[in-house]
Design an enzyme around this catalytic site. Structure first.
Site, PDB file in Angstrom:
ATOM      1  N   HIS A 156       4.008   3.196  -3.334  1.00 30.81           N
ATOM      2  CA  HIS A 156       4.531   2.813  -2.028  1.00 30.81           C
ATOM      3  C   HIS A 156       5.516   1.577  -1.781  1.00 30.81           C
ATOM      4  O   HIS A 156       6.291   1.362  -1.104  1.00 30.81           O
ATOM      5  CB  HIS A 156       3.570   2.441  -1.072  1.00 30.81           C
ATOM      6  CG  HIS A 156       2.592   3.728  -0.859  1.00 30.81           C
ATOM      7  ND1 HIS A 156       2.643   4.240   0.301  1.00 30.81           N
ATOM      8  CD2 HIS A 156       1.451   4.193  -1.754  1.00 30.81           C
ATOM      9  CE1 HIS A 156       1.808   5.366   0.236  1.00 30.81           C
ATOM     10  NE2 HIS A 156       1.160   5.492  -0.804  1.00 30.81           N
ATOM     11  N   ASP A 363      11.574  -3.994   0.205  1.00 31.43           N
ATOM     12  CA  ASP A 363      10.577  -3.165   0.833  1.00 31.43           C
ATOM     13  C   ASP A 363      10.808  -1.812   0.343  1.00 31.43           C
ATOM     14  O   ASP A 363      11.806  -1.144   0.238  1.00 31.43           O
ATOM     15  CB  ASP A 363      10.775  -3.270   2.416  1.00 31.43           C
ATOM     16  CG  ASP A 363       9.549  -3.056   3.182  1.00 31.43           C
ATOM     17  OD1 ASP A 363       8.494  -2.659   2.508  1.00 31.43           O
ATOM     18  OD2 ASP A 363       9.561  -3.665   4.158  1.00 31.43           O
TER      19      ASP A 363
HETATM   20  P1  ADQ Z   1       3.804  -2.562   4.330  1.00 30.75           P
HETATM   21  O1  ADQ Z   1       4.342  -3.542   3.342  1.00 30.75           O
HETATM   22  O2  ADQ Z   1       2.492  -2.972   4.870  1.00 30.75           O
HETATM   23  O3  ADQ Z   1       3.584  -0.994   3.370  1.00 30.75           O
HETATM   24  P2  ADQ Z   1       5.759  -0.976   6.388  1.00 30.75           P
HETATM   25  O4  ADQ Z   1       5.940   0.342   5.932  1.00 30.75           O
HETATM   26  O5  ADQ Z   1       6.247  -1.733   7.487  1.00 30.75           O
HETATM   27  O6  ADQ Z   1       5.122  -2.162   5.428  1.00 30.75           O
HETATM   28  O7  ADQ Z   1       4.199  -0.670   7.409  1.00 30.75           O
HETATM   29  C1  ADQ Z   1       3.485  -1.740   7.926  1.00 30.75           C
HETATM   30  C2  ADQ Z   1       2.649  -0.997   9.088  1.00 30.75           C
HETATM   31  O8  ADQ Z   1       1.872  -1.644   9.843  1.00 30.75           O
HETATM   32  C3  ADQ Z   1       3.536  -0.195  10.114  1.00 30.75           C
HETATM   33  O9  ADQ Z   1       3.107   1.089  10.592  1.00 30.75           O
HETATM   34  C4  ADQ Z   1       3.221  -1.378  11.293  1.00 30.75           C
HETATM   35  O10 ADQ Z   1       3.408  -0.703  12.661  1.00 30.75           O
HETATM   36  C5  ADQ Z   1       1.870  -1.783  11.303  1.00 30.75           C
HETATM   37  N1  ADQ Z   1       2.160  -3.404  11.378  1.00 30.75           N
HETATM   38  C6  ADQ Z   1       2.808  -4.158  11.007  1.00 30.75           C
HETATM   39  N2  ADQ Z   1       2.514  -5.084  11.805  1.00 30.75           N
HETATM   40  C7  ADQ Z   1       1.473  -5.140  12.534  1.00 30.75           C
HETATM   41  C8  ADQ Z   1       0.860  -5.854  13.553  1.00 30.75           C
HETATM   42  N3  ADQ Z   1       1.242  -7.233  13.997  1.00 30.75           N
HETATM   43  N4  ADQ Z   1       0.066  -5.307  14.308  1.00 30.75           N
HETATM   44  C9  ADQ Z   1      -0.244  -3.995  14.173  1.00 30.75           C
HETATM   45  N5  ADQ Z   1       0.362  -3.359  13.310  1.00 30.75           N
HETATM   46  C10 ADQ Z   1       1.226  -3.785  12.481  1.00 30.75           C
HETATM   47  C11 ADQ Z   1       3.770  -0.467   2.325  1.00 30.75           C
HETATM   48  C12 ADQ Z   1       4.894  -0.979   1.506  1.00 30.75           C
HETATM   49  C13 ADQ Z   1       6.035  -0.443   2.254  1.00 30.75           C
HETATM   50  C14 ADQ Z   1       5.876   1.128   2.579  1.00 30.75           C
HETATM   51  C15 ADQ Z   1       4.414   1.499   3.022  1.00 30.75           C
HETATM   52  C16 ADQ Z   1       4.391   2.913   3.286  1.00 30.75           C
HETATM   53  O11 ADQ Z   1       5.282  -2.116   1.292  1.00 30.75           O
HETATM   54  O12 ADQ Z   1       7.470  -0.294   1.889  1.00 30.75           O
HETATM   55  O13 ADQ Z   1       6.954   1.563   3.695  1.00 30.75           O
HETATM   56  O14 ADQ Z   1       3.618   0.852   2.315  1.00 30.75           O
HETATM   57  O15 ADQ Z   1       4.558   3.585   2.082  1.00 30.75           O
END
Ligand code: ADQ
Length: 457
Positions: A156, A363
């Site tokens: 991921h 990311d």
């Molecule tokens: P993350 O590093 O967690 O995931 P991201 O892909 O942005 O990053 O996903 C975060 C999720 O958490 C999103 O669905 C977002 O809406 C939710 N989120 C973030 N902050 C929040 C908050 N304060 N309250 C509620 N929800 C919140 C890892 C990898 C990424 C990759 C994903 C999926 O680091 O690069 O995209 O896995 O493979």
């Protein structure tokens, strides 16, 4: 149909995962479609002397099998090798990587233990899909136990270039472990390229199209960008409750421009740089003062790791300093929220914001960028400002793409986004939404599983 077996570090609570959505639901949907088994950690930490038993429960067609982690395992495997070595190195932060022998031992130990526990549940023609950086050596241990099933792995997070990876202790062992998989999936073409380039370090490696043969083993590496469930997100942004929230957000005497950032509070997300870029916007284009507000929602994460405590302090200081310098009795420039927010509220906030500011330093993909696009009103959409170092930037070319380290460039992009004419906003948004829809959560899991079925035959 072979049974699908999913393994991830953490198995979420099924009820919570259905209501919270996100990636967990995308994985869950794969199991719901065909039935299967989900194996991993149940999130509990127990004393070192406590025996760790496998807990198996049936939920319709889905079997959930979980184990607890012992305290030392949690520290060495989870906080240690996974999150203090692999996470920083794979995000190009060698300066933050910590290494000690106990941690790598813990990482090996837990992977062996997971393999032993899972082994008892496996059937000869199961299809295995292992998730993420905590579990890289799992397939190697399963092979030792005699399992010849097709095993796929999806990373991921981003995969670093070989010159960064070689700086990490145990990198050769880690890379050798990858060779026990039949299929390895990455978020972007750059990740695949980095992975394949590293394999060339092994004597005698040969490569053709998407296949590499290294150390006598054959592995397929492919791009499978993670997506979101667009319709669910779009629907959440348009409920009567969402409209009320948007109205509350906009209810102010003076006209406002709302900029939103939503992230886990992680050093890879570029949050201090983002706040500095917003400050630069106020300096370079003072007409935005009293008008523009940055709402930064930063969910707590990995607070047991010291660097995460530091970044939290830095962010609190920075937002306080910007508010002290620029704020007025009727205007708070930065609204910083250090909390987890419900997904329906997030969808409304995305829809109510004129600019989505997504500027990680590195990311794997970044789902927030896609959620922002899915939540917009197509007749009057907001503008996405996106880091070139997010995997999502490989696809979302109609966003304003920025270098998150260059605060002047991000400030200029914000100014462009704030003043973008409606016709251009619509044109960009139509193209972005089409792309997000094409590569949604279903496309991700189906294309990965189809590829795994192909390599397994
Ligand atoms: P993350 O590093 O967690 O995931 P991201 O892909 O942005 O990053 O996903 C975060 C999720 O958490 C999103 O669905 C977002 O809406 C939710 N989120 C973030 N902050 C929040 C908050 N304060 N309250 C509620 N929800 C919140 C890892 C990898 C990424 C990759 C994903 C999926 O680091 O690069 O995209 O896995 O493979």
């Amino acid at each position: 149909m072979p049974r699908l077996v999913i393994v991830s570090n953490r198995v979420p609570d099924l009820d919570a995962c259905q209501s919270s959505g996100g990636l967990a639901i995308a994985i869950f949907d794969a199991l719901r479609d065909n039935g299967g088994l989900w194996f991993g950690w149940n999130g509990l930490i127990v004393g070192d002397a406590t025996p760790v038993d496998l807990d198996v429960s049936e939920h319709g067609e889905i079997t959930i099998a979980t184990v607890a982690l012992r305290e030392t395992d949690y520290e060495d495997y989870y906080l240690g090798f996974s999150n203090s070595l692999i996470w920083p190195v794979f995000h190009n932060r060698l300066d933050l990587a910590e290494f000690n022998a106990a941690q790598v031992e813990g990482y090996r130990r837990v992977n062996i233990e997971f393999a032993n526990q899972l082994s008892r549940l496996l059937r000869p023609n199961d299809l295995l899909w292992i998730h993420d950086y905590h579990l890289i050596p799992l397939a190697a241990h399963l092979r030792v136990l005699g399992h010849h099933n097709p095993i796929g792995f999806f990373l991921h997070i981003s995969f670093p270039s070989p010159d960064v990876l070689v700086a990490a202790p145990e990198h050769e062992w880690l890379m050798d472990s990858f060779l026990s998989y039949d299929l390895v999936g990455f978020q972007t073409a750059l990740d695949v390229e980095n992975f394949r380039r590293f394999l060339l370090n092994f004597d005698g490696t040969s490569q053709s199209e998407n296949k590499s043969v290294a150390r006598g083993r054959s592995i397929v590496a492919g791009v499978f960008p993670v997506g979101i469930d667009v319709d669910t997100f779009a629907a959440m942004a348009q409920t009567p409750e969402a409209e009320k929230r948007i109205e509350r957000l906009h209810r102010r005497a003076t006209p406002r421009v709302h900029i939103i950032g939503v992230d886990r509070l992680d050093y890879t997300k570029g949050l201090p740089e983002r706040l500095r870029a917003f400050r630069r916007l106020l300096e370079l284009h003072p007409e935005n003062q009293k008008i523009a507000t940055l709402m930064q929602i930063a969910a707590p994460t990995r607070e047991d790791v010291p660097i995460y405590v530091e970044i939290r302090k830095e962010l609190e200081q920075l937002s306080g300093a910007i508010n002290g310098e620029f704020g007025d009795f009727d205007w708070t420039p930065v609204r910083y929220i250090h909390r987890h927010i419900g997904r329906d509220t997030l969808a409304a906030l995305f829809r109510g914001s004129h600019v989505g500011l997504v500027t990680p330093l590195r990311d794997g993909m970044n789902l927030v960028a896609k959620e922002y696009v899915a939540s917009q009103d197509s007749d009057d959409p907001g503008v996405l400002v996106l880091s070139r170092f997010a995997g999502a930037a490989e696809d979302l070319l109609e966003a304003i793409i920025v270098n998150p380290y260059d605060t002047d460039e991000v400030a200029t992009a914000l100014q462009q986004a704030i003043n973008m004419p409606l016709a251009e906003r619509r044109e960009r948004h139509d193209a972005l939404l089409k792309r997000v829809r094409e590569r949604d959560a279903r496309h991700w899991r189906e294309s990965f599983l189809n590829a795994l079925r192909r390599v397994g035959t």
